[in-house]
Structures are given as structure tokens and as C-alpha cells.
Design a protein around this motif. Structure first.
Motif, PDB file in Angstrom:
ATOM      1  N   GLU A 165       0.843  -1.499   0.116  1.00 22.56           N
ATOM      2  CA  GLU A 165       0.003  -0.024   0.006  1.00 22.56           C
ATOM      3  C   GLU A 165       0.754   1.294  -0.166  1.00 22.56           C
ATOM      4  O   GLU A 165       1.983   1.266   0.519  1.00 22.56           O
ATOM      5  N   PRO A 166       0.314   2.166  -0.481  1.00 25.01           N
ATOM      6  CA  PRO A 166       1.164   3.706  -0.650  1.00 25.01           C
ATOM      7  C   PRO A 166       1.364   3.832   0.833  1.00 25.01           C
ATOM      8  O   PRO A 166       0.675   3.998   1.832  1.00 25.01           O
ATOM      9  N   ILE A 167       2.675   4.630   1.225  1.00 30.49           N
ATOM     10  CA  ILE A 167       3.254   4.928   2.532  1.00 30.49           C
ATOM     11  C   ILE A 167       2.432   5.815   3.131  1.00 30.49           C
ATOM     12  O   ILE A 167       2.268   5.614   4.278  1.00 30.49           O
ATOM     13  N   THR A 168       1.839   6.866   2.238  1.00 27.75           N
ATOM     14  CA  THR A 168       0.940   7.705   3.019  1.00 27.75           C
ATOM     15  C   THR A 168      -0.341   7.090   3.393  1.00 27.75           C
ATOM     16  O   THR A 168      -0.916   7.677   4.259  1.00 27.75           O
ATOM     17  N   LYS A 169      -0.909   6.072   2.875  1.00 23.40           N
ATOM     18  CA  LYS A 169      -2.375   5.578   3.322  1.00 23.40           C
ATOM     19  C   LYS A 169      -2.389   5.389   4.950  1.00 23.40           C
ATOM     20  O   LYS A 169      -3.322   5.693   5.603  1.00 23.40           O
ATOM     21  N   ARG A 170      -1.249   4.707   5.334  1.00 24.37           N
ATOM     22  CA  ARG A 170      -1.212   4.581   6.771  1.00 24.37           C
ATOM     23  C   ARG A 170      -0.372   5.444   7.504  1.00 24.37           C
ATOM     24  O   ARG A 170      -0.513   6.017   8.618  1.00 24.37           O
ATOM     25  N   VAL A 171       0.863   5.449   7.044  1.00 22.81           N
ATOM     26  CA  VAL A 171       1.867   6.272   7.865  1.00 22.81           C
ATOM     27  C   VAL A 171       1.554   7.856   7.823  1.00 22.81           C
ATOM     28  O   VAL A 171       1.842   8.590   8.771  1.00 22.81           O
ATOM     29  N   GLY A 172       1.042   8.153   6.765  1.00 24.81           N
ATOM     30  CA  GLY A 172       0.389   9.713   6.593  1.00 24.81           C
ATOM     31  C   GLY A 172      -0.499   9.904   7.889  1.00 24.81           C
ATOM     32  O   GLY A 172      -0.573  11.170   8.324  1.00 24.81           O
ATOM     33  N   SER A 173      -1.378   8.969   8.403  1.00 27.28           N
ATOM     34  CA  SER A 173      -2.215   9.250   9.608  1.00 27.28           C
ATOM     35  C   SER A 173      -1.338   9.320  10.794  1.00 27.28           C
ATOM     36  O   SER A 173      -1.880   9.767  11.782  1.00 27.28           O
ATOM     37  N   TRP A 174      -0.116   8.455  10.843  1.00 25.84           N
ATOM     38  CA  TRP A 174       0.531   8.497  11.988  1.00 25.84           C
ATOM     39  C   TRP A 174       1.198   9.785  12.143  1.00 25.84           C
ATOM     40  O   TRP A 174       1.415  10.109  13.337  1.00 25.84           O
ATOM     41  N   LEU A 175       1.821  10.244  10.922  1.00 28.79           N
ATOM     42  CA  LEU A 175       2.609  11.545  11.166  1.00 28.79           C
ATOM     43  C   LEU A 175       1.919  12.935  11.085  1.00 28.79           C
ATOM     44  O   LEU A 175       2.089  13.886  10.539  1.00 28.79           O
ATOM     45  N   THR A 176       1.044  12.930  12.123  1.00 27.15           N
ATOM     46  CA  THR A 176       0.215  13.978  12.312  1.00 27.15           C
ATOM     47  C   THR A 176       0.419  14.631  13.866  1.00 27.15           C
ATOM     48  O   THR A 176      -0.622  15.191  14.497  1.00 27.15           O
ATOM     49  N   GLY A 177       1.428  14.335  14.372  1.00 24.87           N
ATOM     50  CA  GLY A 177       1.781  14.700  15.870  1.00 24.87           C
ATOM     51  C   GLY A 177       1.526  16.008  16.263  1.00 24.87           C
ATOM     52  O   GLY A 177       0.930  16.353  17.292  1.00 24.87           O
ATOM     53  N   TRP A 178       1.994  16.892  15.688  1.00 28.28           N
ATOM     54  CA  TRP A 178       2.102  18.123  15.573  1.00 28.28           C
ATOM     55  C   TRP A 178       0.540  18.910  15.777  1.00 28.28           C
ATOM     56  O   TRP A 178       0.150  19.777  16.636  1.00 28.28           O
ATOM     57  N   ALA A 179      -0.218  18.497  14.714  1.00 26.97           N
ATOM     58  CA  ALA A 179      -1.565  18.921  14.407  1.00 26.97           C
ATOM     59  C   ALA A 179      -2.203  18.396  15.739  1.00 26.97           C
ATOM     60  O   ALA A 179      -3.236  19.097  16.444  1.00 26.97           O
TER      61      ALA A 179
END
Length: 331
Positions: A165-179
Motif C-alpha cells: 500500500e502507498p506509504i501515505t495511506k497508513r503512515v500519513g495518519s501516523w505523522l500528524t503529531g504536531w496537529a
């Protein structure tokens, strides 16, 4: 994760060798395994186990130990029960590792799933007795690790997993820490982060637009996920994420690991500059996104059996803040 059994004809390290990396998980030892698991492993190995040493490095609570066999061979064994909360990660590793070319990853000898009689995920690999690399400045291991990542990027493009799967599909939701951190109380954040929080939040997601690609991504590159061969080359282990994306992602993931090992941010970036790299703005965004992930993760409770994970993530966040400050010059 899964059980790894690594075999070699001749041992090259004493069995009581201990990884230089601090333990982050509490693992079971060989003697505590269910009888059926030990019997199955010995049957597949073709010899009984005469000595075992639990290895502490890593971030999951499954079994990981070096074994001495009755016929003189050595083995490294890693695994977990099929009903454990971490089992899906081990299942992925069992499925993915055989797809990784030998030399990039370890040689696979055999594997099994819980329903095949042991109730455990099991995976058998060659013995890699050289230990985890040291990435400190001046270490010969550093060049070997960078070369291993370069080799992986080339060998794994296109991705060998058809449904990666595209890296952003799962990891994109993980890398939202600052928000996520900005939406709540911020008094426990580092003062530098508080001063720059708006910029961190706005820059955090920008890397995703440049993350597409057909390269299979390891995603979890740390010193304990490399093992040195006797010839001084490094092999990448623990393939447990079914992701594909841009070829720069894994090379960039080495940068904070090099900084944690003692390199300056400038030195770390220079060390991997010959590998695929994104634009400067994308690199900055990715650094910010990684930092936010570590910042928010460090504030969670430790998972069962992994008592030191959050401490490690807090240190990683501190390192990443220094990396971002180097890149942005934000005061």
C-alpha cells in the motif's frame, strides 16, 4: 518479528555476546516457551537446543534469542503467540521477509503460521552472527549500513509485494503529531516547539505530496534492525510493513539515527546525500513529521512488555527538534 531462526555452519561469536543497544522490551526466554513450540522448532532445525541467550534489543515483547544446537550449529530464534496483540506485526514479517532478496534481507529457511500446529508465528532464517552495527562517528559499520540501504532501494524498486500500500495511506495518519498536540494543552512541550507550533503544524503534512513511488519501504530503520555479516556488510532485518513509496524515504530515515549515534545534523545529512533525496523543503517537512510522531508517542503509556519505548521516543523527539532547528534556523 515472527520467529527468526538463523543458522550457520560455524559460530563466529560467543553465545553470551550481548547487543550494544539498550533493551527496550521484556522478552520471554527459550525455556518459558510452550513445549509444542520448542518441539516444533527443534524438529525443523534438525537438532536439539543445548543453550539459549535472550536478546534484549528491539521494540516488541516477542521471543528473540540465540540458540546453540546439539550438532554445533547456532541459531537465532524470534517469535510470538498468534493471539498476542503484536501478532499482526509478526504475521506481516512472516509474509514479507521471503520476498526480500537475499543479501538485502536474511536468507529464509522455513516459516509457519499459528494454525499449522504451534499457535505461534514462526520464521526461520540464516544465522547473522556479527551483531548490530555501531553508527557512531568513525565507525566502519556506518558506511556498511548506508550501503545496505542503497542496495535495498535499488533491489526493491519496483516493490516485490504486489499489494503493497502507498506509504501515505497508513503512515500519513501516523505523522500528524504536531496537529494533534496543537489541539490540546501545550504546557509540557519544549519551549522551542511552543514558539514554532504554528509553523510545525502547517509544514508537517507537506512531505506526503512527494512520497509516491514504487519502492518497497522498510520504514523502521534503526541500528537494531541491521545485522552485520562476517565480511563487514550489513543485512536489514525485521521487514514488517507492507508499504511502497518514494525511494528517498528509507535513506532519510537514517538521518535521525545517525544524529542519535553522535553525528551532527550536517554530518548525518552529508553521509546519505549520495542516496535518493527529496527537495530541501520536503526533507524539512518529513523531519518535522517524524518529530511530531515521536513527540506525541512519547506521551502515551508504554505497551505491555515494552517498558522503555516512550523514553526512547522522547530522546528521538529531542534529537529531531535539533535536526529541524538546524534545517530551519527557527529561533
Amino acid at each position: 518479528m515472527a520467529i527468526f531462526v538463523m543458522l550457520s555452519a560455524a559460530p563466529q561469536l560467543p553465545l553470551d555476546w550481548v547487543s550494544m543497544h539498550a533493551a527496550t522490551s521484556v522478552r520471554p526466554d527459550w525455556s518459558s516457551l510452550p513445549v509444542r513450540v520448542r518441539a516444533y522448532a527443534e524438529e525443523q532445525l534438525g537438532a536439539g537446543v543445548t543453550k539459549a541467550m535472550t536478546c534484549g534489543a528491539g521494540y516488541t515483547p516477542g521471543l528473540a534469542c540465540r540458540l546453540q544446537l546439539a550438532d554445533g550449529r547456532r541459531a537465532f530464534l524470534k517469535g510470538i503467540g498468534g493471539d498476542h496483540p503484536f501478532a499482526p506485526q509478526y504475521r506481516s514479517e512472516v509474509e514479507i521477509t521471503p520476498l526480500i532478496p537475499e543479501g538485502v534481507g536474511p536468507k529464509v529457511l522455513w516459516s509457519t503460521a499459528p494454525e499449522e500446529g504451534t499457535d505461534w508465528w514462526l520464521l526461520c532464517l540464516e544465522d547473522l552472527p556479527g551483531g548490530n552495527p555501531a553508527l557512531a562517528p568513525g565507525s566502519a559499520d556506518t558506511a556498511a549500513v548506508i550501503e545496505a540501504v542503497e542496495k535495498a532501494v535499488k533491489a526493491l524498486t519496483p516493490a516485490p509485494l504486489a499489494d503493497a500500500e502507498p506509504i501515505t495511506k497508513r503512515v500519513g495518519s501516523w505523522l500528524t503529531g504536531w496537529a494533534n498536540l496543537a489541539a490540546g494543552p501545550t504546557q509540557d512541550l519544549d519551549p522551542w516547539a511552543v514558539r514554532n507550533l504554528d509553523r510545525l503544524v502547517s509544514t508537517e503534512p507537506l512531505w506526503q505530496a512527494a512520497a509516491g513511488g514504487e519502492t518497497f519501504i522498510h520504514w523502521d530503520l534503526r541500528p537494531d534492525n541491521f545485522v552485520m555479516r562476517a565480511d563487514g556488510t550489513a543485512v536489514i532485518i525485521d521487514w514488517s510493513y507492507p508499504h511502497k513509496g518514494a525511494p528517498w524515504i528509507d535513506p532519510v530515515l537514517l538521518i535521525p539515527q545517525l544524529i542519535m549515534a553522535g553525528h551532527t545534523p550536517s554530518e548525518a545529512e552529508k553521509a546519505v546525500a549520495h542516496l535518493p533525496m527529496p527537495s530541501p523543503d520536503v526533507l524539512t517537512s518529513f523531519a518535522i513529521a517524524l518529530c511530531g510522531y515521536w513527540e506525541i508517542s512519547a506521551r502515551r503509556t508504554n505497551p505491555p512488555g515494552v517498558p522503555f519505548l516512550r523514553e526512547h521516543q522522547a530522546r528521538a523527539a529531542s534529537i529531531a527538534r535539533a535536526w529541524i532547528a538546524h534545517r530551519t534556523r527557527w529561533a
